[in-house]
Write a protein that holds these residues in place. Structure first.
Motif, PDB file in Angstrom:
ATOM      1  N   ARG A  90      41.537  27.995  63.400  1.00 62.68           N
ATOM      2  CA  ARG A  90      40.353  28.241  64.225  1.00 62.68           C
ATOM      3  C   ARG A  90      39.948  26.980  64.976  1.00 62.68           C
ATOM      4  O   ARG A  90      39.655  27.028  66.171  1.00 62.68           O
ATOM      5  N   GLN A  91      39.967  25.844  64.319  1.00 62.66           N
ATOM      6  CA  GLN A  91      39.598  24.583  64.961  1.00 62.66           C
ATOM      7  C   GLN A  91      40.546  24.242  66.104  1.00 62.66           C
ATOM      8  O   GLN A  91      40.114  23.821  67.171  1.00 62.66           O
ATOM      9  N   GLU A 146      39.858  26.763  69.012  1.00 61.86           N
ATOM     10  CA  GLU A 146      38.548  26.609  69.634  1.00 61.86           C
ATOM     11  C   GLU A 146      38.372  25.274  70.356  1.00 61.86           C
ATOM     12  O   GLU A 146      37.553  25.176  71.253  1.00 61.86           O
ATOM     13  N   THR A 147      39.141  24.246  69.984  1.00 56.93           N
ATOM     14  CA  THR A 147      39.018  22.953  70.666  1.00 56.93           C
ATOM     15  C   THR A 147      39.996  22.802  71.822  1.00 56.93           C
ATOM     16  O   THR A 147      39.841  21.898  72.635  1.00 56.93           O
ATOM     17  N   VAL A 168      39.283  33.554  74.013  1.00 56.85           N
ATOM     18  CA  VAL A 168      39.561  33.290  72.604  1.00 56.85           C
ATOM     19  C   VAL A 168      38.872  34.349  71.756  1.00 56.85           C
ATOM     20  O   VAL A 168      37.675  34.594  71.898  1.00 56.85           O
ATOM     21  N   VAL A 212      38.844  35.131  67.684  1.00 52.29           N
ATOM     22  CA  VAL A 212      39.283  34.728  66.353  1.00 52.29           C
ATOM     23  C   VAL A 212      38.707  35.703  65.351  1.00 52.29           C
ATOM     24  O   VAL A 212      37.500  35.941  65.327  1.00 52.29           O
ATOM     25  N   ASN A 221      44.289  36.769  65.812  1.00 49.71           N
ATOM     26  CA  ASN A 221      43.624  35.878  66.743  1.00 49.71           C
ATOM     27  C   ASN A 221      44.364  35.906  68.066  1.00 49.71           C
ATOM     28  O   ASN A 221      45.596  35.991  68.082  1.00 49.71           O
ATOM     29  N   ALA A 226      44.313  34.224  72.281  1.00 47.92           N
ATOM     30  CA  ALA A 226      43.771  33.284  73.259  1.00 47.92           C
ATOM     31  C   ALA A 226      44.682  33.316  74.476  1.00 47.92           C
ATOM     32  O   ALA A 226      45.865  33.650  74.379  1.00 47.92           O
TER      33      ALA A 226
END
Length: 82
Positions: A25-26, A29-30, A36, A38, A43, A45
């Motif tokens: 997730r990190q 998301e970064t 995106v 999740v 998941n 993106a």
């Protein structure tokens, strides 16, 4: 070229998010990705090819280091409107 990545990490734990899922997730998301989504079982993106491929590299390396025993992923080319 735009790409969509769909992925899951295992093993699953429905009671508490495992470390590899938190790391996944990190990473996603970064990264500078779009659309995106999740969730607990999958998941997704989207983004430009370079951004997606860089994120996939980081995703694989970091989730395996965090204890994932399997990472399933699919990468699709998104047709762009002309």
């Amino acid at each position: 070229m735009r790409l969509r990545v769909e992925f899951t990490t295992e093993p699953f734990d429905l009671d508490q998010a495992p470390a590899h899922a938190v790391v996944a997730r990190q990473v996603i998301e970064t990264a500078e990705l779009e659309a995106v989504d999740v969730g607990p079982f999958g998941n997704t993106a989207e983004g430009g090819a370079d951004v997606v491929l860089t994120a996939v590299d980081a995703l694989l390396r970091k989730t395996l280091e965090a204890g994932a025993t399997r990472v399933s992923l699919q990468v699709n080319v998104i047709e762009e409107d002309e």
